[in-house]
Design a protein around this motif. Structure first.
Motif, mmCIF file in Angstrom:
data_model
loop_
_atom_site.group_PDB
_atom_site.id
_atom_site.type_symbol
_atom_site.label_atom_id
_atom_site.label_comp_id
_atom_site.label_asym_id
_atom_site.label_seq_id
_atom_site.Cartn_x
_atom_site.Cartn_y
_atom_site.Cartn_z
ATOM 1 N N MET B 1 -4.337 35.264 -30.009
ATOM 2 C CA MET B 1 -4.799 34.806 -28.693
ATOM 3 C C MET B 1 -6.262 35.156 -28.482
ATOM 4 N N PRO B 4 -8.960 34.671 -22.070
ATOM 5 C CA PRO B 4 -8.531 35.515 -20.962
ATOM 6 C C PRO B 4 -7.303 36.350 -21.264
ATOM 7 N N PHE B 5 -6.613 36.035 -22.322
ATOM 8 C CA PHE B 5 -5.324 36.685 -22.514
ATOM 9 C C PHE B 5 -5.330 37.697 -23.648
ATOM 10 N N LYS B 7 -6.512 40.767 -23.714
ATOM 11 C CA LYS B 7 -6.253 42.160 -23.359
ATOM 12 C C LYS B 7 -4.768 42.371 -23.102
ATOM 13 N N MET B 8 -4.235 43.403 -23.642
ATOM 14 C CA MET B 8 -2.829 43.664 -23.418
ATOM 15 C C MET B 8 -2.586 45.162 -23.604
ATOM 16 N N LEU B 27 0.618 30.783 -25.141
ATOM 17 C CA LEU B 27 -0.333 30.939 -24.026
ATOM 18 C C LEU B 27 -1.542 30.031 -24.239
ATOM 19 N N ALA B 28 -2.536 30.195 -23.350
ATOM 20 C CA ALA B 28 -3.775 29.426 -23.498
ATOM 21 C C ALA B 28 -4.639 30.101 -24.561
ATOM 22 N N ARG B 376 -16.442 37.873 -14.471
ATOM 23 C CA ARG B 376 -15.151 38.549 -14.335
ATOM 24 C C ARG B 376 -14.011 37.557 -14.585
ATOM 25 N N LEU B 377 -14.209 36.334 -14.154
ATOM 26 C CA LEU B 377 -13.174 35.307 -14.320
ATOM 27 C C LEU B 377 -13.282 34.590 -15.669
ATOM 28 N N LEU B 378 -14.095 35.143 -16.553
ATOM 29 C CA LEU B 378 -14.227 34.650 -17.929
ATOM 30 C C LEU B 378 -14.721 33.201 -17.997
#
Lengths: 392, 392
Positions: B1, B4-5, B7-8, B27-28, B376-378
């Protein structure tokens, strides 16, 4: 059905009935038409930054029952996972999967999180209103904002998306189930009184409040009769003396109605302040979208909570559409044009025809009468002697 | 991935594991990328006149077990139909549904019948080669022609479709399971000899024929070692003295190889005359498509029979792709550009940006530092003071 698939013998009809009730074959041109509409909805969601995600059809039962999932507990097919001997279930709804993603894999993605989805859901039993047991759900969720602008964005996008697939004269119906819950609490209703009031609200029976104290009966009756134009319903409610600590949501509805009327003047806004939809999982304003003059709800959305295991719940607003309902509100699809091309047509020419937008049916063998063969194959046009000719 | 996805936390990783084995969240940007590829494949099938049809995920078990369905009998999840108390099953394969449609609802549609499909299939257990228990199958079927041109059309379209999603340097591997069956019959193989021969063919073990008469052993050994370039394999086989009434299919392979080399000179053609794929349901030439230099089979097809209850079986040729395999052969998707636009951006401007191809993320509230909020919103770009600026 139109086009190549309209002929059917009694025999075939009988066999078609061999699909279990609530399941169906979608043939041409309907299947392609439906998927084009799905694509168009997702395109609009995508324009506004909603990222498509695709969770699986099957999960462990537990994870499909959390939060909004509890609404569909009796509607899910169960499967046994032979590896773990744990019970799995086929999803009956996709919003619960969006909540799961937001609360787990995407818990650290920046907020607000914008997700879009499209996928089949299955139901154990069809309802009278919706006999289908499989249908495609398409929607989007805005997760992690409690601003009124969140509701407004979701409604705007829902309207644009539905208009973009050809739905005209939209009407939005607002509901406020948590406000009703506040009133039931404020009037200390319990036991039979509570049950009777909830049932009367659901049946929109103004006499169902006769056993309640005057003040409560007046308010509940007024809410039932106020349903209609949002402006008028708001005037009625704003004229009532509501119990303390209730009515915040009404102020929010007022602001939302103002904003909708300003930004979407062509959309009619109605408000049904006594509607609870069985209190579902909504935690704020709910909304349903109709084509004006029709009773068919095209899509539904609203505000709810995404529950996190470790952190506070977050506010979310979503909208979703069931494609079978949406398709039935659109004109029937037409069979597209098809061009018959003889077997010897060179590959280069075939590709040129495709890039000109033609769908071709190429003969597999030589035929004496190409036009006859083209008609037999239900083609609308034929490519003959270097030119495209329509067939009557 | 990516994007935006990515980080986990460890915690989220743990919960992600809560999906049953073989099921996954896409996911995207992967979900959108996969669906774009599906769309592209269907577009190519559609160009050649293949009509999309969409049968249900669930049918009565019986109808999913007929004809080609028997191959997946142990792979289907069973469900109980509470209405009829009959056993239903979730499809493990869609070609069986195409056969059902051709034999029933579409039995009177003109032949050849051209059908295309895309849908999820579920499997009870993943295999070592394919651990997934849900994946999307995309394919098309040409039903009702026994012409060699039918195989050629299917292969041509399969190649064009795979190339159109970005697969390069394709290789086609041909097989002829029914020819092997003919040989086993011609040599009167039975009992242990038969089992041992089938097993040796499957294991490509040239010593596994030692117990057979010389003539049979010679032929089977030759077939095993002939696998490779189709031209060379055909020379080897054409040099063998085959039993009477066998070898018709080899002549057909010769014609097909000639036709493929003529019309698709860039595609490599291999031939594995001893491969039977467990004799599956193929009744003629089978083929698998690979990216050259890779062992991953991207898609598979071939000739089979559609059985009708009342009329003679008809010849069909099909091809299908499993999207998870196909996607893993393509470069990883990139996160697309996103444009941050402040809350007050007029709706007209937003729509203009969309028609220019931008995906926008609109602020829901005023922010002091719009660029910071956009990052912040990538978002990759920001719309500020009437112009679009890239963000580093």
């Amino acid at each position: 059905m139109t086009g190549p698939f309209k002929k059917m013998t009694g025999n075939a009809y009988a066999r078609q009935a061999l699909l279990p009730g609530g399941f169906r074959d979608v043939l041409a041109p309907a299947a392609d038409y439906e998927y084009s509409a799905v694509r168009q909805l997702l395109k609009v969601f995508g324009h506004y930054g909603y990222d498509r995600v695709s969770p699986p059809l099957v999960e462990y039962e537990d994870s499909l029952l959390t939060g909004p999932g509890s609404t569909h507990a009796n509607q899910m097919f169960r499967l046994m996972d032979t590896d773990t001997q744990k019970v799995m279930a086929v999803r009956a709804d996709m919003t619960v999967q969006m909540s799961r993603l937001a609360a787990t894999r995407l818990q650290n993605a920046p907020r607000p999180l914008r997700l879009a989805y499209a996928g089949n859901v299955l139901r154990v039993k069809g309802s009278q209103l919706r006999p289908a047991r499989q249908f495609m759900q398409v929607g989007f969720e805005l997760i992690g904002s409690d601003a009124l602008e969140a509701e407004l964005e979701v409604i705007k996008i829902a309207v644009e998306a539905l208009e973009s697939v050809g739905i005209r004269d939209l009407s939005i119906d607002l509901t406020v189930a948590p406000f009703i819950r506040e009133l039931l609490t404020a009037f200390d209703l319990e036991g039979d009184d509570l049950a009777q009031t909830v049932s009367a609200l659901s049946a929109k029976d103004a006499h169902g409040f006769d056993a309640l104290p005057d003040k409560a009966a007046t308010i509940f009756s007024a809410l039932i009769s106020a349903a209609g134009s949002a402006r008028e319903a708001l005037s009625v409610i704003e004229g009532l003396t509501l119990p303390k600590k209730t009515g915040t949501l009404i102020k929010r509805v007022r602001s939302l109605v103002d904003a909708i009327e300003e930004s979407m003047p062509s959309v009619a806004v109605t408000f049904d302040p006594s509607e609870t939809h069985g209190f579902e999982y909504k935690t704020g304003i709910g909304f349903a979208i109709f084509a004006r003059g029709s009773n068919t709800e095209l899509g539904r959305g609203g505000r709810y909570h995404v529950d996190h295991p470790d952190i506070d719940a977050e506010e979310a607003t979503g909208f979703s559409v069931y494609m079978d309902t949406l398709m039935s509100a659109l004109p029937a699809p037409k069979s597209g044009k098809k061009l018959f091309i003889p077997v010897a047509t060179p590959a280069e020419m075939v590709k040129r025809l495709h890039s000109d937008g033609w769908r071709t049916i190429q003969g597999l063998t030589e035929t004496a009468d190409a036009s006859k063969e083209a008609r037999r194959l239900l083609c609308s046009h034929i490519y003959l002697n270097g030119s495209i000719q329509p067939l009557d």
